[in-house]
Design a protein around this motif. Structure first.
Motif, short mmCIF file in Angstrom:
data_model
loop_
_atom_site.label_atom_id
_atom_site.label_comp_id
_atom_site.label_asym_id
_atom_site.label_seq_id
_atom_site.Cartn_x
_atom_site.Cartn_y
_atom_site.Cartn_z
N GLU A 1 -17.86 -23.06 -19.14
CA GLU A 1 -17.54 -22.03 -20.14
C GLU A 1 -16.49 -21.06 -19.63
OE1 GLU A 1 -18.55 -22.13 -23.11
OE2 GLU A 1 -20.58 -22.95 -23.26
N GLU A 2 -15.53 -21.55 -18.85
CA GLU A 2 -14.56 -20.66 -18.24
C GLU A 2 -13.70 -19.93 -19.27
OE1 GLU A 2 -11.92 -22.84 -15.72
OE2 GLU A 2 -10.95 -23.92 -17.36
N ILE B 1 -16.69 -17.07 -20.64
CA ILE B 1 -17.74 -16.40 -19.87
C ILE B 1 -17.37 -14.97 -19.50
CG2 ILE B 1 -16.97 -17.25 -17.62
CD1 ILE B 1 -20.61 -16.76 -18.85
N ASP C 1 -26.04 -21.60 -13.60
CA ASP C 1 -24.98 -22.58 -13.85
C ASP C 1 -25.61 -23.96 -13.82
OD1 ASP C 1 -22.80 -24.56 -13.05
OD2 ASP C 1 -21.64 -22.79 -13.57
N SER D 1 -21.44 -26.78 -13.93
CA SER D 1 -20.03 -26.58 -14.30
C SER D 1 -19.10 -27.33 -13.35
CB SER D 1 -19.67 -25.09 -14.29
OG SER D 1 -20.35 -24.39 -15.29
N THR E 1 -16.40 -21.47 -14.16
CA THR E 1 -17.43 -20.61 -14.76
C THR E 1 -18.17 -19.79 -13.70
OG1 THR E 1 -17.75 -22.09 -16.64
CG2 THR E 1 -19.56 -20.60 -16.10
#
Length: 527
Positions: free
Chosen positions: A15-16, A19, A37, A40, A44
């Motif tokens: 979700e970079e 986030i 996490d 990822s 993220t």
């Protein structure tokens, strides 16, 4: 250092792009951030750590509740706020006001309002319990669409909860076309929900959420094709299980069932469902109008009745028996539907004006522009119709009706090569949609792409619909090759005739003769 009153708990994977927005929005309110996490492969975890989050790895086990509970177990605040990575706090009480309220609160839980961003500037709103006391007994349940409320109610010895609002509003943009495309979440959710739903008679909540996942709604209507038959079977079974779902979910399931029946061409049955159980306010009244217009068969008095129903929806309160409020249904979408009804009545000027009014309001997606396109097309202005479809696609690039409309206009204008990609997109977004597959079949025939037709419309697992079967029959006729169909759909001959009608409209009489000869060679002269 402030007392750790409030902890933010988040789970995330790849979700970079969102986030930091999520965490930055919460920093003024919370005393710590705990992030799990779940695997990822992007930045993220690093971005979250840079925001001061306590980040830990939690191996993904196809269980959202387990991941949520892992963050709750590590939180040290007296209260916990839960956000998804693609949500952000866009409106909240002043930090100290919220802290003072939590310090004095005797409540176990508070709600926050989720504001789903929709294409065209609309918002869908609903409250969720996302702020609650940090107690070991308060834990999520459910591998997907997980719920915290049952554990809180159980601790309090209650059957249900009605927590007060916290004043926090969280934005959520996952439903925007730009965010929906290519994220793979639907496939993951479908796999999880199918496993949880189990055989017929399995978990009713899982079957409801599976039906919702299988039946995307665009502009208040069910997208045709796709998993429509599977969704409808689930919803019809749930309808017979009185009390299996909470009241809000039951109301939404009835709306979905009626929408699915309309998409399947079963307007009379849809009207029956709406008569018996359609208490989702404006959402159901728009579907009632759709059913009435389809059943009217052009009879002006019946269409006038549907038009009056739609007018009564204009700007009506949309908080109903369902789980969320959708103001766009009563704003632009009711007007776009009314414009369609006016067009059926031949009142083009009024339809044009109402479609323009609908397009000026937020939240309607492509629908108002498609209503305007229908007016332009009815008046023979194909360039104007194409422009309106294109405007709709700028708002929602995943609207199958907009792609189909653009392709059909180009096909009608004789711009066959340009029509191919829009029609391919429509058929891909709504596989099994006869309208899109028939138009694409005609375009492929007119461009001589019989090989592509054979590949695209090859028999599907579970059977093909009449549009796909008709296109495959004509591909075989055009190539004078055997047709790999074991059984012909009852509606396939009518679909063949509609495709041939498009070929005839293009003036390709030699091609019609070739196809007729091919059908004869296949011993399908009766078509």
């Amino acid at each position: 250092m402030r007392d750790r009153l409030l902890s933010l708990c988040v789970i995330a994977r790849d979700e970079e792009d969102v986030i930091d927005r999520c965490l930055a929005s919460a920093v003024p309110l919370v005393d710590e951030i705990v992030l799990a996490d779940t695997g990822s492969r992007d930045r993220t975890a690093r971005l979250a750590a840079a925001r001061g989050a306590v980040v830990f790895e939690h191996p993904w086990s196809d269980d959202f509740a387990a991941a949520r509970n892992a963050t709750l177990a590590r939180a040290s605040g007296r209260f916990i706020l839960v956000l998804d990575a693609d949500e952000w706090i866009e409106s909240d009480p002043a930090s100290e006001t919220l802290r003072t309220r939590l310090e004095k609160s005797i409540e176990e839980a508070l709600t926050i309002e989720i504001a789903d961003r929709l294409d065209g500037g609309g918002v869908r709103r609903y409250p969720l319990v996302r702020l609650f006391r940090n107690r070991p007994e308060h834990r999520y349940a459910g591998a997907i669409h997980e719920q915290i409320t049952p554990s809180i109610a159980r601790r309090l010895g209650r059957e249900s909860l009605a927590p007060p609002p916290s004043g926090i509003v969280a934005g959520h943009d996952v439903y925007l076309a730009a965010r929906r495309a290519g994220r793979g979440k639907s496939e993951r959710n479908l796999a999880l929900l199918r496993r949880l739903a189990g055989p017929p008679g399995g978990d009713p909540a899982a079957r409801y959420f599976l039906a919702r996942e299988l039946l995307p709604m665009v502009g208040g209507r069910a997208v045709p094709g796709g998993h429509l038959a599977e969704a409808l079977a689930l919803l019809e079974a749930l309808a017979g299980e009185v009390g299996a779902l909470p009241a809000a979910w039951r109301a939404d399931a009835a709306r979905l069932q009626a929408a699915a029946l309309l998409a399947a061409g079963r307007a009379s049955e849809a009207a029956g469902v709406l008569q018996a159980r359609g208490d989702r306010g404006v959402a159901c009244d728009l579907l009632r109008a759709d059913a009435e217009i389809l059943l009217a068969a052009g009879e002006p008095r019946a269409v006038e009745g549907a038009l009056e129903r739609l007018r009564r929806c204009f700007d009506r309160e949309t908080r109903d028996a369902g789980p969320y409020s959708e103001p766009a249904l009563a704003g632009p979408l009711a007007r776009a539907r009314a414009a369609e009804a006016l067009l059926v009545l031949g009142r083009h000027a009024e339809a044009r004006a109402l479609a323009a009014e609908a397009a000026s309001l937020p939240g309607g997606g492509a629908a108002p522009h498609l209503a305007a396109a229908a007016v332009e097309r009815a008046e023979g202005n194909l360039e104007g119709a194409l422009l309106r479809c294109t405007e709709g696609l700028r708002i929602d690039a995943l609207d199958p009706w907009a792609w189909a409309g653009a392709g059909e206009v180009l096909l009608e204008a004789g711009r066959v090569e340009e029509a191919l990609d829009p029609l391919r997109n429509a058929a891909t977004l709504a596989p099994g949609w006869d309208r899109a597959e028939e138009a694409l079949g005609a375009a492929l025939i007119l461009s001589g792409r019989f090989e592509e037709m054979s590949e695209r419309f090859a028999p599907r697992p579970g059977g093909s619909g009449p549009g796909a079967q008709a296109a495959l029959l004509l591909a075989s006729a055009g190539r004078v090759s055997s047709c790999p169909l074991d059984r012909l759909h009852a509606e396939a001959p009518a679909s063949v005739r509609r495709i041939l009608g498009r070929v005839a409209a293009a003036g390709r009489h030699e091609l019609l003769g070739r196809l007729a000869a091919g059908l004869s060679a296949l011993r399908l002269e009766e078509i």
